[in-house]
Scaffold this active site. Sequence first.
Site, PDB file in Angstrom:
ATOM      1  CD1 TRP A 352       0.810  -0.358   3.028  1.00  0.00           C
ATOM      2  CD2 TRP A 352      -0.796   1.092   3.585  1.00  0.00           C
ATOM      3  NE1 TRP A 352       1.082   0.073   4.297  1.00  0.00           N
ATOM      4  CE2 TRP A 352       0.109   0.967   4.667  1.00  0.00           C
ATOM      5  CE3 TRP A 352      -1.872   1.946   3.712  1.00  0.00           C
ATOM      6  CZ2 TRP A 352      -0.040   1.675   5.863  1.00  0.00           C
ATOM      7  CZ3 TRP A 352      -2.019   2.655   4.910  1.00  0.00           C
ATOM      8  CH2 TRP A 352      -1.108   2.520   5.971  1.00  0.00           C
ATOM      9  CG  ASP A 353       4.800   0.879   1.559  1.00  0.00           C
ATOM     10  OD1 ASP A 353       3.911   0.106   1.961  1.00  0.00           O
ATOM     11  OD2 ASP A 353       5.902   0.994   2.113  1.00  0.00           O
ATOM     12  CD  GLU A 494       3.148  -4.044   8.985  1.00  0.00           C
ATOM     13  OE1 GLU A 494       4.371  -3.900   9.254  1.00  0.00           O
ATOM     14  OE2 GLU A 494       2.701  -4.222   7.849  1.00  0.00           O
ATOM     15  CE  LYS A 606       6.680  -1.591  11.525  1.00  0.00           C
ATOM     16  NZ  LYS A 606       6.544  -2.819  10.723  1.00  0.00           N
ATOM     17  CD  GLN A 607       1.902   2.844   9.760  1.00  0.00           C
ATOM     18  OE1 GLN A 607       2.679   2.013   9.334  1.00  0.00           O
ATOM     19  NE2 GLN A 607       1.268   3.681   8.979  1.00  0.00           N
TER      20      GLN A 607
END
Lengths: 741, 741
Positions: A352-353, A494, A606-607
Amino acid sequence: MTVSAESPLSMDIGEERVGAGPSEWSITETSFHPDKIHHSETIFTLGNGYLGTRGAFEEAYPDEVRSTFLHGVFDDVPVFFTELANAPDWLEMEICLADERFDLAEGILLEFSRSLNLKTASLRRDLRWRSPLGRETHLVFERFASLADPHLCALRVTITPENYAGSIQIRAGLNGEVDNLAFKHWDWLGQALQAQTAWLHSRTHSTGIELATGLCLCLNAAGRESSYEQWDVHNHPTLAAAVDARKGQAVSGTKWITYYTAREGENPLRRCLDALQALPELDWDSAWESHQRAWEAEWERSDVIIEGDEEAQKAVRFNIFQLLCAAPRGDEHVNIGAKLLSGYGYRGHSFWDTEIFMLPFFIYTHPEIAHDLLSYRWHNLPGARAKASANGFSGAQYPWESAGTGEEVTPTWVPDPDDRTKLIRIWTGDIEIHISADIAYAVWQYWQSTGDEAFLLERGAEIILETARFWSSRVEWNASLERLEINDIVGPDEYHDHVNNNAYTNTLARWNLETALQAAAWLKQEHSREWQRLSQRLVLKEAELSRWEKVIDQIYVPFDPHTNLVEQFEGFYQRKKIDLAALEPRHESMQAILGIEGINDTQVLKQADVLMLMYLLPGLYDSAVVKANFDYYSRRTDHSFGSSLGPSIQAIMACRVNDDSAYEQFMRAARTDLYDVRSNAGDGIHGASAGGLWQAAVFGFAGLERTPAGWQSHPRLPSHWTRLAFRIVDHGRVIDFDLKQ
Amino acid sequence: MTVSAESPLSMDIGEERVGAGPSEWSITETSFHPDKIHHSETIFTLGNGYLGTRGAFEEAYPDEVRSTFLHGVFDDVPVFFTELANAPDWLEMEICLADERFDLAEGILLEFSRSLNLKTASLRRDLRWRSPLGRETHLVFERFASLADPHLCALRVTITPENYAGSIQIRAGLNGEVDNLAFKHWDWLGQALQAQTAWLHSRTHSTGIELATGLCLCLNAAGRESSYEQWDVHNHPTLAAAVDARKGQAVSGTKWITYYTAREGENPLRRCLDALQALPELDWDSAWESHQRAWEAEWERSDVIIEGDEEAQKAVRFNIFQLLCAAPRGDEHVNIGAKLLSGYGYRGHSFWDTEIFMLPFFIYTHPEIAHDLLSYRWHNLPGARAKASANGFSGAQYPWESAGTGEEVTPTWVPDPDDRTKLIRIWTGDIEIHISADIAYAVWQYWQSTGDEAFLLERGAEIILETARFWSSRVEWNASLERLEINDIVGPDEYHDHVNNNAYTNTLARWNLETALQAAAWLKQEHSREWQRLSQRLVLKEAELSRWEKVIDQIYVPFDPHTNLVEQFEGFYQRKKIDLAALEPRHESMQAILGIEGINDTQVLKQADVLMLMYLLPGLYDSAVVKANFDYYSRRTDHSFGSSLGPSIQAIMACRVNDDSAYEQFMRAARTDLYDVRSNAGDGIHGASAGGLWQAAVFGFAGLERTPAGWQSHPRLPSHWTRLAFRIVDHGRVIDFDLKQ
């Protein structure tokens, strides 16, 4: 700021900060650090949308990671299923100076500098070397991968013997035995050498993709005759050119390489041989001129000017440059890997980056590239349908990692680095499912910004409808709570796997269904014949659309009006709280500190999924809600060593809530690769961070917003920035923004 | 007989069966089968105890598996942990015939034969080739790996242009970019070329083992001058020699290669360069002569003569030949891999195959080799102790698969060939534990046959005591049945895993403990000072010896006096019975038919544990017991596609019970590789089958038995054999057997 500035690059940038204009366009290292070659190789990557080549030296160096990746040239590999096959590279050049082999591991390096010129997309190395026998030589290497002719790569070395006269020999070969971190991909098909040219015909071992590589070598020294030998070594044809050089006389060697693969058309060898015929007549200046003009046009569309902050200026340009190097041109069957074309990280697979982080840059500066990237997803619908079907779902479930065919290529198991008898199960390919909504989101964003009706009708709508269909089959009815849920997944964060009702995923899934209904309604009204054809082909009936409406109504999306908080996933509040500030300064990720299981039990992110969600769907949340969630989740996020996808979005959301951390987060993203702040830049450029950085400048500091009255900016520039200027294209119209303070 | 005779080799053998003497010493193929090259490469492997080289062609061929393995040169690899690193090979030679590259994939092969001479350990290929442009050439290739100088390999080609005159060019290189099935192991350290010689200095990437390879090329044509070029291509230095040949004139090219590694001593490059200096003066005939003499001496000790059955004669010699090629000479730190030095199967790892199947051949023909092989196990006691300790046991638990260091190197997981996202768990490294007793058994057998007291005192006793100690810690007390058990293991029959009280394992464990006590008693009595030193070093006290006695008494070994049957493991009788005869003709293993789980539920055996046990410990079972178990287990064994270790032992036991199947089983073992009856000979020679074949001739058909009065034979020759003759050495004394009927 917690970013350390220990790398040689950072020092160079520091030194040059006092300098004027040109240095804003160059990334320079002024000393040679054998222990940092992998970082430098990544930073000095060149590319032209057809291929990308790491900044390895021309001569071989121990432990180097030398690679040239061509878009779409994937081949099978253990564990990772498929990877871009490192091609016979165009850099290889051995130089013999009066019988001594030029080798940085020997002798003494008297002077050294290497500089990537972002404006001209060229790399230059300038050095003086004293050989073990005391011969001193000045060498200047220049290289570029032509943007004007994507099949052409050019390399030139200028050699000046400073304290001796003697034979200068240059060997330039085509090595078919190259490997991907020790694993070989190429079968030999044929080769030949003649006069100053050579060619090599290869084929990937498992996927059978043919590659023809042509080579031409020219050695010039004023008033001296050069001689050429043809070394017909199997799978490594090499040209050796020699000339007797006078002391102080410059000798110049030029190597041209031309690549053709079966991906662009029939008979790559024939096309290579045609191109090869023309090479001996080519002159450096005119090839350079065409390349330059092409890049001038790129920067014309893409440049972001920052005044008052040379480091930020340089970093933004560097990241845009790397995106432009990696973006495929005129090829609908390839995507951009998470590490662009610059390293082995993720083996060239796309995530998805691309759609969420990199694509906005292309939508607003190169919509034709965005068109092709989204078309890649459309061409790969069969793989997404197969994945959905294999999992018992309908529609299209896009693979978490995608490569040549659109099949799922996420490794299922990888070796445990701490215990070679153990394996680690990778779950993302099974349950990180938000990517299907992300792709639909990108399609809609492209359509909103370009008005490309042909694309929406022929391709985009199908993606949106088929992903919606997937979501409607993926939701699960919770009878006791009377709601639809999406359980046992991984969200963007994640650090937490196997969670239920992830806010990001559920909300994007709902958005996907809503948008599918919106697209269907529009099609019915504006293009009824196309709608009829499409809905028949997809066997999409009114009953199914009605069911989507029910799903939209019943899908559970967590929100607490008392606290204004969106719970990242069900039960997040019950996880252990960790005081991240108390652990500073920290030098590794929280996952490394607590372990994969340990981090799962905590609230450390993580984000920040929820902030990501609020960035993508701003209309759903008022400013008080955004502020409350920003404050809550920011404190719980591993900004420095968590996801490299985090800081740029964090910077944008900090701008939205007027938080002071915006610049720190922006610079964290800006420095990701240039300063190797995560110690993994050697694996390749963090493409999502690069794309996110552009978004942070445009949608964060410039505060660009589409309104009914058109694009408006709400500048929130860092206090020391005196100017921020860029242009975007919207529905084919170029709009310039030039913000000063 | 069920063995098919479809391969070209089998036909050749058939044709030659009418011929006289010399063909008994040669394995010939008279046609070229591109689809069978891997099988031929294995069969035509040459070796000299220092290295082994598969019979690849000199020129490259698509899909070839070209390999040269040097003993002990292991390097890390994914999945298999470590493997013998394929070295820059000595075969590589490209031939240009008036500018056309000699290539079997092009043109027309007019005549072709290839022959392995077992007596002279040399390979010869004789062919006539018509090039695409119609040039016809006669080429004869000869090669040998010198047994007289293990560092030396020699290759000669004789080229006769039949219908043209023109330049003949030979390119001979050293390719440092060779790979193991696509995986590269070598780092480049240096190279150079001069006149007719070249060298390459390499190092294994992970284990850091240095290798220096030297090359010398000589091209001769009567009355014509040859020219030499030095192609200094990085990591592939190549010599190119050319001469203008007349029509009908033979041109001869000789390539010498010399290998030195850091395993034999300091500075391999220096030793290589010294050897390289002498190469240009070397002449083929004298090198050949020394090599021949060395092999004559080998055959003097090792030959088994069979008259009346040329196929059996040839097969026995072929298998002995391969054992002699692979057996290390004068090196106590290496062992023999399950596939010898002839292929990638099991990556050069050693199993019980060495001690139980191959070692008897060496004990009775080359006791000095047996000494070194057992010393390898002694040197690797630290690894075996570490394994025992990591598992919570005492003493020495030998690894199921062993390589350079004696650590366990059995892969824990391998990819599922049917589903690339799945892995298969390999349990043998965890629970196939009988190997520790097998090694102790081999030590005792060596001692019994050689009387090598120095070895027993310094090394052998320690192995026997430490493995006994392992068993005494490994047994488990079953309180309800009041007995010691060994549970959750795999016996030699690998179709059944996680079984309890495997008869083979329990009985050998008991034997190991008994023999340890016997050795201790003998040491105490005969060598009390050594005993004191050893027992102190091992902290082995009387109490521990007493405990061993209890273990011997209490360990459960299944036997039913009513049926005379030994149950292979507890509950075997309850497994499903399968009528194997009803499934004939069968073309794959029962495991392939029923699956890994399926076969586990049945009584079908990969090999017969109980018969193996009765072969190793004949004193424990009277002839009625042996007969009953032979009849019971033979019917339940997958002889044709089960373990390749089975047929030779089955043949011996058939001899013991006078069963007619002995010859069929013998020939099944004999044909394993020559006829590729299991379709996996391409992975390398089945070394255990080769060693078992020698045992079947000597202990089966010749019925050799050690009695208090010395060795006696009880011949049970197949009816058409007119003679069986061989020699063994016992306590240094040579004993000849010449059995005629």
